[in-house]
Every structure is written in structure tokens, then in C-alpha cells.
Write a protein that holds these residues in place. Structure first.
Motif, PDB file in Angstrom:
ATOM      1  N   HIS A  33      19.850 -50.344 -77.971  1.00  8.77           N
ATOM      2  CA  HIS A  33      19.727 -49.750 -79.496  1.00  8.77           C
ATOM      3  C   HIS A  33      18.397 -50.072 -79.874  1.00  8.77           C
ATOM      4  CE1 HIS A  33      20.123 -54.234 -80.118  1.00  8.77           C
ATOM      5  NE2 HIS A  33      19.781 -53.879 -81.287  1.00  8.77           N
ATOM      6  N   ALA A  34      17.646 -51.044 -79.576  1.00  4.34           N
ATOM      7  CA  ALA A  34      16.078 -51.131 -80.116  1.00  4.34           C
ATOM      8  C   ALA A  34      15.104 -50.288 -79.374  1.00  4.34           C
ATOM      9  CB  ALA A  34      15.973 -52.527 -80.228  1.00  4.34           C
ATOM     10  N   LEU A  35      15.371 -49.683 -78.169  1.00  5.37           N
ATOM     11  CA  LEU A  35      14.282 -48.864 -77.484  1.00  5.37           C
ATOM     12  C   LEU A  35      13.864 -48.045 -78.412  1.00  5.37           C
ATOM     13  CD1 LEU A  35      15.933 -48.479 -74.085  1.00  5.37           C
ATOM     14  CD2 LEU A  35      14.180 -49.783 -74.465  1.00  5.37           C
ATOM     15  N   PRO A  36      12.410 -47.698 -78.353  1.00  6.92           N
ATOM     16  CA  PRO A  36      11.718 -46.706 -79.077  1.00  6.92           C
ATOM     17  C   PRO A  36      12.130 -45.403 -79.146  1.00  6.92           C
ATOM     18  CG  PRO A  36      10.413 -47.793 -77.483  1.00  6.92           C
ATOM     19  CD  PRO A  36      11.552 -48.264 -77.300  1.00  6.92           C
ATOM     20  N   ASP A  37      11.876 -44.590 -79.851  1.00  5.69           N
ATOM     21  CA  ASP A  37      12.331 -43.070 -79.767  1.00  5.69           C
ATOM     22  C   ASP A  37      10.896 -42.437 -80.208  1.00  5.69           C
ATOM     23  OD1 ASP A  37      15.134 -42.600 -79.037  1.00  5.69           O
ATOM     24  OD2 ASP A  37      15.501 -43.780 -80.889  1.00  5.69           O
ATOM     25  N   HIS A  38       9.951 -42.642 -79.257  1.00  3.20           N
ATOM     26  CA  HIS A  38       8.680 -41.968 -79.703  1.00  3.20           C
ATOM     27  C   HIS A  38       8.339 -40.495 -78.738  1.00  3.20           C
ATOM     28  CE1 HIS A  38       7.106 -45.369 -77.328  1.00  3.20           C
ATOM     29  NE2 HIS A  38       7.535 -44.670 -76.522  1.00  3.20           N
ATOM     30  N   PHE A  39       7.697 -39.785 -79.353  1.00  7.75           N
ATOM     31  CA  PHE A  39       7.421 -38.391 -78.809  1.00  7.75           C
ATOM     32  C   PHE A  39       5.981 -38.048 -78.950  1.00  7.75           C
ATOM     33  CE2 PHE A  39      11.509 -38.402 -79.830  1.00  7.75           C
ATOM     34  CZ  PHE A  39      12.295 -37.380 -78.908  1.00  7.75           C
ATOM     35  N   LEU A  40       5.592 -37.329 -77.966  1.00  5.83           N
ATOM     36  CA  LEU A  40       4.093 -36.827 -77.838  1.00  5.83           C
ATOM     37  C   LEU A  40       4.268 -35.343 -78.722  1.00  5.83           C
ATOM     38  CD1 LEU A  40       2.775 -37.614 -74.394  1.00  5.83           C
ATOM     39  CD2 LEU A  40       2.495 -38.814 -76.374  1.00  5.83           C
ATOM     40  N   ALA A  41       3.133 -35.280 -79.659  1.00  9.79           N
ATOM     41  CA  ALA A  41       3.365 -33.935 -80.465  1.00  9.79           C
ATOM     42  C   ALA A  41       2.260 -33.767 -81.302  1.00  9.79           C
ATOM     43  CB  ALA A  41       4.541 -34.295 -81.377  1.00  9.79           C
ATOM     44  N   ASP A  42       1.768 -32.679 -81.677  1.00 14.12           N
ATOM     45  CA  ASP A  42       0.692 -32.340 -82.566  1.00 14.12           C
ATOM     46  C   ASP A  42       0.838 -33.080 -83.647  1.00 14.12           C
ATOM     47  OD1 ASP A  42       2.122 -30.443 -84.301  1.00 14.12           O
ATOM     48  OD2 ASP A  42       1.687 -29.049 -82.616  1.00 14.12           O
ATOM     49  N   SER A  43      -0.119 -33.082 -84.712  1.00 10.56           N
ATOM     50  CA  SER A  43      -0.248 -34.019 -85.964  1.00 10.56           C
ATOM     51  C   SER A  43       1.043 -33.092 -87.003  1.00 10.56           C
ATOM     52  CB  SER A  43      -1.569 -33.972 -86.603  1.00 10.56           C
ATOM     53  OG  SER A  43      -1.968 -32.757 -86.818  1.00 10.56           O
ATOM     54  N   ASP A  44       0.961 -31.816 -86.948  1.00  5.16           N
ATOM     55  CA  ASP A  44       1.875 -31.481 -88.069  1.00  5.16           C
ATOM     56  C   ASP A  44       3.238 -31.429 -87.476  1.00  5.16           C
ATOM     57  OD1 ASP A  44       2.757 -29.245 -89.993  1.00  5.16           O
ATOM     58  OD2 ASP A  44       3.599 -28.634 -88.341  1.00  5.16           O
ATOM     59  N   THR A  45       3.772 -31.737 -86.126  1.00  2.51           N
ATOM     60  CA  THR A  45       4.831 -31.893 -85.688  1.00  2.51           C
ATOM     61  C   THR A  45       5.382 -33.323 -86.040  1.00  2.51           C
ATOM     62  OG1 THR A  45       4.865 -30.091 -84.230  1.00  2.51           O
ATOM     63  CG2 THR A  45       6.583 -31.542 -83.890  1.00  2.51           C
ATOM     64  N   ARG A  46       4.287 -34.181 -85.727  1.00  2.45           N
ATOM     65  CA  ARG A  46       4.469 -35.571 -85.756  1.00  2.45           C
ATOM     66  C   ARG A  46       4.920 -35.913 -87.098  1.00  2.45           C
ATOM     67  NH1 ARG A  46       6.512 -39.321 -83.804  1.00  2.45           N
ATOM     68  NH2 ARG A  46       5.597 -38.936 -81.956  1.00  2.45           N
TER      69      ARG A  46
END
Length: 409
Positions: A33-46
Motif C-alpha cells: 500500500h505504501a509503494l510509490p506511484d511515480h511517473f515520468l512525464a513532461d512538466s505540464d503533465t507532471r
């Protein structure tokens, strides 16, 4: 894996997300449940992902308070605790079966389905008809000890759906399953652009889950409150009931000549779609939208309802793996998917904090890395929705073509 533009989650998945090994309830890390949910994205999408995630966190806390308050009286009742602990043992042997249909037994009779034109404020197709359907459900609980208690919920004994059907030759049907507390037909019609799918040539069936909408008890504080608030044993029966009545509506569609049936669902409806895909041999496609896959891990990530996890562990004298096992009977992770690989697709929200992306990723693993589409929004706000709707349409039509080729061969 197919991705929408500017969002690239796969670089973290293979490194941080554990490999799914059965039985998943024992091998999934306790900190899942504590695993990160991170994505690679451009600045606007981030920015859009982070902003919508913060909105989800606030809304999630409100819903967690509602759900936790509804479940607390039963959870604190000593007699009910003992009954639930004893009755839950009935279901554990079904996890040893190779076929989930041993528990989720198909209905043995057709339903007497009544229909009436939908109200004027609902979607009115120009080239077809829209009806509200209902029938008195013949469902019986698998556990005889729960039969009287379960069927005391009189309104829940009537199944409801809305059906949009084109004139002329029968069309493929898209079955849509709503999320927790989000049952209104008008809401799902607009939220998931269902009239647009109808105009793409699909008939549509909107299904109402048990204890929601007109199936809600008169004293229930909100729609869906009784779905999760009656204990682990009753939850197993509630999912059995959901599948049972849905199958009767699907039998009606087949009797009317629908050449193919596929399913999509959002949140809890996505979870139910995943379960249905493990039970039905002839689903043309299954497309869970922002699905969850482990109810206990979801609870552990929701404050303040996560404060009840130690209470559940004490009641059932078990750890997190044991709690997962209590809910594993209806999890899509427990059973092989019966839908062909060409008919499996998942929609995930990169900023979703109701059903975090790690749940979609785990189902993606279980479904042999099927098509997975991300949008830069949260559970409630589906930014760039037009992109994934078009992707769904193209995928559904291609799945139907491949199904026809397989049947012809």
C-alpha cells in the motif's frame, strides 16, 4: 503496453513493483500500500498529475470517513465479530478449487425481467429504445447460515439495470458497472460518455450493484453503505450476488440475439469487471477503469479507515496476509483471466489516489501485460479522457474482429 502521450510509468514498475506470485495474498509485500506511484512525464503533465492527486487525497478522506462510520457498529459488536470469524471459514476451501465458478455458480434459471421506458431526463436514443429493467433475484447465499440475514435486505432482492438498444439487427453490447456509491445512471452516462459509445454502434447495459441505488436499504445512510459494512462473510455473498444477477441480465442479452458482450467498470466496477473476466468464457473484452485489486491493501492506504485494520487483525487473529486471504475469493488477482489476450485492456489514472496506479499495474501483470492506457488525472477527474475513449473504441472493435475470426476458424 500501449501508453498515452507524455506519461511513462514503466521505468519504475519493473524495479519497484513486486512480481506477482501466487498465492498473491502471501507473497505481496506487507508494505504494498505504501509503494510509490511515480511517473515520468513532461512538466505540464507532471503538474496535472500532482494537482489531481492532491484533490483525490482530500475527497478520499471524506469517503473513508463515511465508509468507516458505516462499518464500525458491526466491527465493534462482539457477537457479530464471533459470527463473522466462524462464518468466514466456510469460504476458505473454495480458494483451493481450480475453477472460481465452483463458488460463483452460474444461475440455473432465467429471470422474469420487467421493463419500462426510462424517465425523460435519462438518455433517449434517436435510433433505439432505452428501458429500465428489473427482476426479483432468485439468488441464494452459498453459506446457508447467512441466508436469512442476507435476504432480510428486501430492496436488495430486486436487480436493476438500464438498457439502451438500437433498432434493427442486434448489436454488440457494452456492459457498464458503476463504482462504490456512484450508481446513478445519469452520472455514469455522462462520466464515461456512454451515449458516445452507443453512437459508435454498441448497445449499452448499465448494471446496478447490490446495496446501491434502488437496492439500498431504507435505513442505510448512503447508497452502497451496506456493501462493505456487514463483515467478511457477507462481503463474499454480496459479490456472489452481484455476479449472479449480472449473469441473468447477460443471459437476457444473449436471448435477444446480441452477437457479443463486453464489460467495463470503474473503481469497484473495475474490480467486478476483473472478477467477471475470470468467470465468463465468452466475454469479447474486459476493460477495468481505475480498478482496485486488493480491498485490504486499499483500506490500508485510506485514512482514517486504515485505523480499523488492527481491529480486523484482532477479530480474525491473523496478519495482513490473512486479511487478504479473507477477501481473495472475489479478487481478480486470484483467478486466471478467461478473456483472450486481445480482449484485455486497463485504464489507469496517474494521479489516482482512491485506487492508486499500483493496483492497475498489478492487474496488468496478472493479465500478462495486456494493453494499459494512462491518463493524467485522478479517480474522479479524467483529464484527456477523449484520448482513452477513442482508444477503448478502437480496442473494442478490434477485439470483436479477432473474436469473429476465431469463431469462424
Amino acid at each position: 503496453m500501449t501508453e498515452l502521450p507524455r506519461i511513462h510509468p514503466h521505468d519504475y514498475c519493473d524495479e519497484d513493483l513486486p512480481e506477482l506470485i501466487q498465492p498473491w495474498w502471501d507473497t505481496l509485500p506487507r508494505y504494498f500500500h505504501a509503494l510509490p506511484d511515480h511517473f515520468l512525464a513532461d512538466s505540464d503533465t507532471r503538474w496535472r498529475i500532482d494537482y489531481t492527486a492532491s484533490i483525490d487525497n482530500i475527497a478520499r478522506t471524506g469517503l473513508a470517513c463515511m465508509a468507516g462510520a458505516a462499518a464500525l457498529p458491526a466491527a465493534l459488536n462482539k457477537q457479530r465479530q464471533q459470527q463473522d470469524r466462524e462464518q468466514s471459514r466456510f469460504y476458505q476451501s473454495f480458494l483451493d478449487e481450480d475453477d472460481p465458478n465452483v463458488f460463483f455458480a452460474p444461475p440455473q434459471q432465467r429471470a422474469d425481467i420487467h421493463r419500462a421506458p426510462v424517465a425523460r431526463y435519462h438518455f433517449q436514443p434517436e435510433d433505439g429504445d432505452a428501458y429500465t429493467l428489473h427482476f426479483r433475484s432468485p439468488f441464494e447465499t452459498r453459506n446457508p447460515e447467512l441466508r436469512e440475514r442476507y435476504h432480510a435486505h428486501k430492496p436488495n432482492g430486486t436487480a436493476w439495470a438500464q438498457h439502451w438498444r438500437h433498432h434493427g439487427e442486434p448489436r454488440p453490447t457494452l456492459v457498464m458497472i458503476h463504482g462504490f456509491v456512484a450508481d446513478p445512471y445519469w452520472l455514469n452516462t455522462r462520466w464515461l460518455a456512454l451515449p458516445w459509445f452507443y453512437k459508435q454502434g454498441f448497445d449499452v447495459l448499465l448494471y446496478t450493484l447490490p446495496f446501491h441505488g434502488r437496492r439500498k436499504g431504507r435505513l442505510a445512510p448512503f447508497s452502497g453503505a451496506e456493501f462493505f459494512s456487514q463483515g467478511m462473510a457477507m462481503l463474499n455473498e454480496t459479490f456472489a450476488h452481484a455476479i449472479h444477477d449480472l449473469r441473468l441480465f447477460m443471459a437476457m442479452l444473449r436471448d435477444q440475439g446480441s452477437p457479443a458482450i463486453g464489460a467495463t467498470g470503474i473503481s469497484l466496477g473495475g474490480y467486478t469487471t476483473g472478477l467477471l473476466a475470470a468467470l465468463e468464457d465468452d466475454l469479447a473484452f474486459a476493460i477495468p477503469n481505475v480498478p482496485l485489486v486488493s480491498i485490504m491493501d486499499l483500506m490500508k492506504s485510506w485514512f482514517p479507515i486504515n485505523q480499523q485494520i488492527p481491529l480486523f487483525q484482532k477479530i480474525f487473529d491473523t496478519d495482513m496476509s490473512g486479511l487478504r486471504k479473507l477477501t481473495a475469493l472475489h479478487s481478480p488477482l486470484t483467478w486466471p483471466c478467461r478473456v483472450p489476450q486481445s480482449g484485455r485492456m486497463i485504464i489507469g489514472g496517474a494521479g489516482d489516489r482512491f485506487a492508486p496506479p499500483k493496483h492497475s499495474q498489478l492487474l496488468w501483470q496478472h493479465w500478462n501485460r495486456c494493453d494499459l492506457h494512462w491518463f493524467p488525472g485522478n479517480h474522479l477527474l479524467h483529464l484527456d479522457q477523449g484520448l482513452y475513449l477513442k482508444a477503448m473504441r478502437d480496442f473494442m472493435k478490434q477485439a470483436l474482429v479477432e473474436r469473429d475470426v476465431e469463431l469462424a476458424g
